[in-house]
Design a protein around this motif. Structure first.
Motif, short mmCIF file in Angstrom:
data_model
loop_
_atom_site.label_atom_id
_atom_site.label_comp_id
_atom_site.label_asym_id
_atom_site.label_seq_id
_atom_site.Cartn_x
_atom_site.Cartn_y
_atom_site.Cartn_z
N GLY A 1 25.03 3.44 42.80
CA GLY A 1 26.22 2.62 43.05
C GLY A 1 27.10 2.55 41.82
N ALA A 2 26.48 2.42 40.66
CA ALA A 2 27.24 2.32 39.41
C ALA A 2 27.97 3.63 39.10
CB ALA A 2 26.31 1.96 38.26
N VAL A 3 27.29 4.77 39.26
CA VAL A 3 27.95 6.04 38.95
C VAL A 3 29.05 6.35 39.98
CG1 VAL A 3 25.94 6.97 37.73
CG2 VAL A 3 26.24 7.46 40.17
N THR A 4 28.91 5.83 41.19
CA THR A 4 29.98 6.01 42.18
C THR A 4 31.23 5.24 41.77
OG1 THR A 4 28.36 6.31 43.96
CG2 THR A 4 30.61 5.76 44.60
N ILE A 5 31.05 3.99 41.32
CA ILE A 5 32.17 3.21 40.81
C ILE A 5 32.81 3.92 39.61
CG2 ILE A 5 32.86 1.02 39.76
CD1 ILE A 5 30.62 -0.31 41.37
N THR A 6 31.96 4.50 38.76
CA THR A 6 32.46 5.28 37.63
C THR A 6 33.35 6.41 38.12
OG1 THR A 6 30.52 4.78 36.28
CG2 THR A 6 31.76 6.74 35.69
N GLY A 7 32.93 7.08 39.19
CA GLY A 7 33.73 8.16 39.74
C GLY A 7 35.08 7.68 40.24
#
Length: 322
Positions: free
Chosen positions: A206-212
């Motif tokens: 979820g965190a790396v998706t927000i980063t994207g």
């Protein structure tokens, strides 16, 4: 330095700090979850190329922006696959994505447009236009405050205001929501989160998706807001500068705002070498002014400015105990 010159520099500061701020907040989400992401540069570059190409082909800047976000999310998920699922080295994965984006963007742009790895210039509805805040013209004549509101805060593209709004939103998400509490916990002690029955892998993805998403906005802004199209290596190290700002800000959203504004100010100052010459009577080479943000990046990364306190589980793949 007169007030008009200061206003012009502050206006440039806000424009130039916007991609740094979005990328810095992107790195904050990822690294707070325990996933170090040195690949911010590559995600921004891929988003810039995709958004510039799609905006030109469709004539719609919003479709370009959406395409840039999707491209950045795909790169983020690739980083997540390598570092979260397969527990690879997070730094190596990020560097690999940077190299991949550097080559892919030029190759795709050249194949589509045959202009040396660039996209054609964007105009009209293919670019984000300036937004004018309410009462801009009414308060313009007010001393001091008027020019600050009318010429510095007003007249930017919508993504500038989105970036500024992301700062309080990120603070609220991290410190006032259950998701934020869990995200910070998984970056400090993933074992305790797993013991509570919460998916460590799910939170990190979820965190790396927000980063994207945030890197996609940063790249889209560079190609369709700050400039009129994609150019080869146009990100120019801003991903690394954003990482330095994140360390300088000690992984806190409000501090990230001031850190990126500082880097943006140095970039804006490099565009006005006459200011130092007229104000301080210093003749500074233009190349040195251009290098100032990168010199500060090295200083921050070397730990000279304060002692950073990264998340304790940062960079460590989580292995679930059986």
């Amino acid at each position: 330095m007169d007030y008009a010159t200061l206003i012009a520099i502050l206006d440039s500061t806000l424009r130039l700090a916007t991609p740094l701020l979005l990328a810095c907040l992107a790195g904050l989400y990822s690294e707070r979850s325990g996933v170090f992401d040195i690949g911010l540069e590559g995600k921004m570059l891929m988003a810039a190329m995709t958004s510039g190409a799609v905006a030109y082909l469709t004539g719609n800047v919003w479709l370009g922006c959406l395409a840039g976000i999707v491209a950045s999310i795909l790169f983020s998920l690739l980083h997540g696959l390598a570092s979260i699922t397969f527990r690879g080295n997070q730094l190596i994965s990020g560097v690999a994505l940077n190299f991949l984006a550097s080559g892919m963007t030029v190759l795709i742009a050249q194949a589509l447009f045959h202009q040396g790895g660039r996209t054609p210039a964007l105009s009209g509805e293919a670019r984000f236009n300036e937004l004018h805040l309410p009462f801009e013209y009414a308060v313009r004549q007010v001393p001091v405050i008027g020019p600050l509101y009318s010429d510095v805060l007003s007249g930017h593209s919508i993504l500038v205001y989105v970036a500024l709004l992301c700062v309080p939103l990120t603070w609220w998400v991290l410190y006032r929501t259950r998701f934020g509490l869990r995200l910070r916990a998984v970056g400090e002690n993933p074992e305790s989160v797993d013991t509570a029955g919460i998916s460590v892998i799910g939170l990190r993805y979820g965190a790396v998706t927000i980063t994207g998403v945030l890197c996609g906005l940063a790249g889209a802004y560079m190609a369709t807001g700050l400039q009129a199209g994609f150019g080869r290596e146009m990100v120019a190290g801003r991903g690394y500068i954003a990482l330095a700002a994140l360390i300088f800000a000690n992984w806190k959203p409000w501090s990230a705002l001031w850190a990126t504004l500082l880097f943006g100010f140095l970039q804006a100052l490099a565009l006005r070498p006459d200011v130092l010459q007229n104000t301080l009577h210093l003749s500074v080479p233009g190349a040195l002014l251009d290098a100032l943000p990168y010199i500060l990046t090295v200083i921050v990364l070397a730990g000279v400015v304060g002692k950073p306190h990264p998340p304790k589980a940062g960079g460590q793949p989580y292995v679930k105990e059986r």
